[in-house]
Write an enzyme that holds these catalytic residues in place. Structure first.
Site, PDB file in Angstrom:
ATOM      1  N   HIS A  72     -62.857  -7.610  30.528  1.00 57.62           N
ATOM      2  CA  HIS A  72     -62.156  -8.527  31.443  1.00 57.62           C
ATOM      3  C   HIS A  72     -62.961  -8.696  32.727  1.00 57.62           C
ATOM      4  O   HIS A  72     -63.382  -7.719  33.333  1.00 57.62           O
ATOM      5  CB  HIS A  72     -60.759  -7.980  31.782  1.00 57.62           C
ATOM      6  CG  HIS A  72     -59.763  -8.192  30.684  1.00 57.62           C
ATOM      7  ND1 HIS A  72     -58.416  -8.011  30.857  1.00 57.62           N
ATOM      8  CD2 HIS A  72     -59.923  -8.594  29.392  1.00 57.62           C
ATOM      9  CE1 HIS A  72     -57.784  -8.291  29.721  1.00 57.62           C
ATOM     10  NE2 HIS A  72     -58.679  -8.630  28.819  1.00 57.62           N
ATOM     11  N   TYR A 201     -50.777  -9.202  37.589  1.00 59.65           N
ATOM     12  CA  TYR A 201     -50.002  -8.340  38.483  1.00 59.65           C
ATOM     13  C   TYR A 201     -49.097  -9.260  39.295  1.00 59.65           C
ATOM     14  O   TYR A 201     -49.598 -10.072  40.080  1.00 59.65           O
ATOM     15  CB  TYR A 201     -50.920  -7.574  39.436  1.00 59.65           C
ATOM     16  CG  TYR A 201     -51.677  -6.430  38.788  1.00 59.65           C
ATOM     17  CD1 TYR A 201     -52.814  -6.651  38.010  1.00 59.65           C
ATOM     18  CD2 TYR A 201     -51.262  -5.106  38.959  1.00 59.65           C
ATOM     19  CE1 TYR A 201     -53.504  -5.597  37.424  1.00 59.65           C
ATOM     20  CE2 TYR A 201     -51.949  -4.046  38.378  1.00 59.65           C
ATOM     21  CZ  TYR A 201     -53.064  -4.303  37.617  1.00 59.65           C
ATOM     22  OH  TYR A 201     -53.741  -3.258  37.042  1.00 59.65           O
ATOM     23  N   PRO A 294     -49.629   4.216  39.040  1.00 58.52           N
ATOM     24  CA  PRO A 294     -50.524   3.543  38.102  1.00 58.52           C
ATOM     25  C   PRO A 294     -51.004   2.138  38.470  1.00 58.52           C
ATOM     26  O   PRO A 294     -51.882   1.603  37.795  1.00 58.52           O
ATOM     27  CB  PRO A 294     -49.692   3.485  36.811  1.00 58.52           C
ATOM     28  CG  PRO A 294     -48.286   3.577  37.256  1.00 58.52           C
ATOM     29  CD  PRO A 294     -48.275   4.383  38.504  1.00 58.52           C
ATOM     30  N   LYS A 298     -56.038   3.781  37.966  1.00 61.83           N
ATOM     31  CA  LYS A 298     -57.055   4.771  38.358  1.00 61.83           C
ATOM     32  C   LYS A 298     -56.909   6.141  37.702  1.00 61.83           C
ATOM     33  O   LYS A 298     -57.877   6.910  37.678  1.00 61.83           O
ATOM     34  CB  LYS A 298     -57.019   4.968  39.890  1.00 61.83           C
ATOM     35  CG  LYS A 298     -57.571   3.803  40.675  1.00 61.83           C
ATOM     36  CD  LYS A 298     -59.077   3.715  40.559  1.00 61.83           C
ATOM     37  CE  LYS A 298     -59.590   2.311  40.750  1.00 61.83           C
ATOM     38  NZ  LYS A 298     -60.205   1.708  39.597  1.00 61.83           N
ATOM     39  N   TYR A 384     -61.044  -1.671  42.284  1.00 67.21           N
ATOM     40  CA  TYR A 384     -60.459  -1.770  40.942  1.00 67.21           C
ATOM     41  C   TYR A 384     -61.550  -1.605  39.880  1.00 67.21           C
ATOM     42  O   TYR A 384     -61.382  -0.859  38.907  1.00 67.21           O
ATOM     43  CB  TYR A 384     -59.736  -3.119  40.782  1.00 67.21           C
ATOM     44  CG  TYR A 384     -58.805  -3.177  39.587  1.00 67.21           C
ATOM     45  CD1 TYR A 384     -59.302  -3.134  38.285  1.00 67.21           C
ATOM     46  CD2 TYR A 384     -57.423  -3.263  39.756  1.00 67.21           C
ATOM     47  CE1 TYR A 384     -58.452  -3.184  37.192  1.00 67.21           C
ATOM     48  CE2 TYR A 384     -56.562  -3.310  38.658  1.00 67.21           C
ATOM     49  CZ  TYR A 384     -57.088  -3.267  37.388  1.00 67.21           C
ATOM     50  OH  TYR A 384     -56.252  -3.304  36.298  1.00 67.21           O
TER      51      TYR A 384
END
Ligand code: FAD
Ligand code: DHB
Length: 391
Positions: A72, A201, A294, A298, A384
């Protein structure tokens, strides 16, 4: 029985540590409380940083990963009426991969079985001894009820948040920090093709939602719920309705595909760090030393980073006689742990509904900032997509 490294816990941290040590000629024995099938079937994390993927491939664990992991470029950030892509590759040059923790665990367990490395599953009454002396050992009852003792040069506590290793550290000199959040996630696995090419998200007045996936045929979702929520109260149609609303069905014609729900569970959420990560001949790695909520994806990656540092330190000590890296392990690992603790807290507080309407406006202002500013988007992307193992 004698070995060089007694590893408590057969999660990703313990299994990978055993594998990395084996590649460098260091022996280890794993002692795990649960049975092997249970360990293999636990559904947990799903996103691997590129550093994690690079390390796994270098360690010869890339075969299935190359075939099945989904690459991704970034994620979508969404709130009512808006969906924006944050492109990690453009900002950092690094993508991330979708590859379930169950798959990684299966690869690591297959590698362990192939190399015939010793592991005791279904071990009871696991206890650590003499971590301050020169003869550390681990005692337990094996799956047949026979009392056993593993003598080692060092003990690696990879036994997660509830294991005995952290508690074996003396209270003097130990510090812990933590936060429990006033919300939890309802995790849902569904046998339906993802309705998105990359993770979404979503901030929503009803609460956070995340659309993730496991494969081209399996989707993974999370919904913000209260920590005392009974998962059974969430019938399938209620789950799909909440997901459709929070993920913005109808916006620019976007539709959520639905299908059979195969698993659901409520996950509590906390931040937790303990220091130091080494005392005498005991080293902690992964969730035994720290927990992150979460939302930043990570937890698993941090466990892998700890073990990358710890394996290097133990090889230098046990094979080459230099204790320098072992002495630096705790401080080096904790720099990364605190960075990821901050990022996970930041993602969590930005995306979950809590507080009052003023808090909601601040969250929306932050989300607007992330998608409007190159610098703010890059900050999210760098964290990220993953920082170097040594920050
Ligand atoms: P663990 O995977 O917890 O492994 C520890 C092992 O030690 C276990 O096998 C356990 O059985 C064993 N053990 C415990 N007690 C003993 C004992 N007394 N004796 C011997 N062995 C013992 N992270 C994300 O990034 N995204 C997610 O969506 C996500 N979902 C999660 C859902 C759940 C329910 C949980 C618990 C965690 C989730 N995480 C997630 C976090 C991520 O899965 C962990 O960070 C990761 O598993 C850490 O690996 P570990 O090896 O350190 O610990
Ligand atoms: C998944 C879990 C996460 O915590 C996250 O931030 C992204 C994806 C997952 O399980 O797919």
């Amino acid at each position: 029985m004698r070995t060089q490294v007694a590893i408590i816990g057969s999660g990703p941290a313990g299994l990978l540590l055993s594998h990395l040590l084996y590649l460098e000629g260091i022996e280890s024995v794993i002692v795990e409380r649960r049975d092997a099938d249970h360990v293999k079937s636990r559904i947990r994390a799903g996103i691997l940083e590129s550093g994690t993927v690079g390390l796994l491939k270098e360690a010869g664990l890339g075969e299935r990963l190359n075939e099945e992991a989904l690459e991704h470029r970034g994620i979508y950030l969404q709130w009512p009426g808006e969906r924006h892509h944050v492109d990690f590759v453009r900002h950092t040059g690094r993508p991330v991969w979708v590859y379930g923790q169950t798959e990684l665990t299966a690869d690591l367990m297959a590698a362990r079985e192939h190399a015939e490395r010793v592991a005791f599953y279904e071990a009871d009454d696991v206890a650590l001894h003499d971590i301050e002396g020169s003869h550390p050992h681990v005692t337990f009852r094996d799956s047949q009820g026979v009392r056993r003792c593993v003598d080692a040069d060092v003990i690696a506590g990879c036994d997660g948040f509830h294991g005995p290793s952290r508690a074996a550290m003396p209270a003097t000199g130990r510090r812990t920090w933590g936060r429990t959040y006033p919300f939890a996630w309802l995790g849902v696995l569904a046998a339906v093709a993802p309705s998105t090419d990359e993770l979404i998200y979503a901030w929503h007045p009803d609460g956070f939602a995340l659309h993730s996936m496991r494969s081209p045929r399996v989707s993974r979702f999370y919904l913000q719920v209260s920590p005392d929520e009974d998962g059974d109260e969430w019938r399938d149609d209620r789950i799909w309705e909440a997901l459709a609303t929070r993920l913005g069905e109808g916006h620019r014609g976007w539709r959520l595909r639905t299908g059979p729900i195969t698993e659901k569970s409520v996950l509590p959420m906390r931040s937790f760090v303990t220091t130091p990560m080494r005392h005498g001949r005991l080293f902690l790695a992964g969730d035994a030393a720290h927990i992150v909520p979460p939302a930043g994806a990570k937890g698993l990656n941090l466990a892998v980073a700890d073990v990358a540092l710890l394996s290097r330190a133990l090889v230098a000590w046990l094979r080459d006689g230099s204790e320098e890296l072992a002495s630096a392990y705790s401080d080096t690992a904790l720099r990364r742990v605190w960075r990821c603790t901050h990022f996970s807290w930041w993602m969590t507080t930005m995306l979950h509904r809590h507080g009052d309407d003023f808090d909601a406006q601040l969250q929306l202002a932050q989300l607007h900032r992330v998608v409007a500013s190159e610098a703010a988007a890059r900050e999210l992307a760098e964290n990220y997509a993953g920082l170097p193992i040594e920050v």
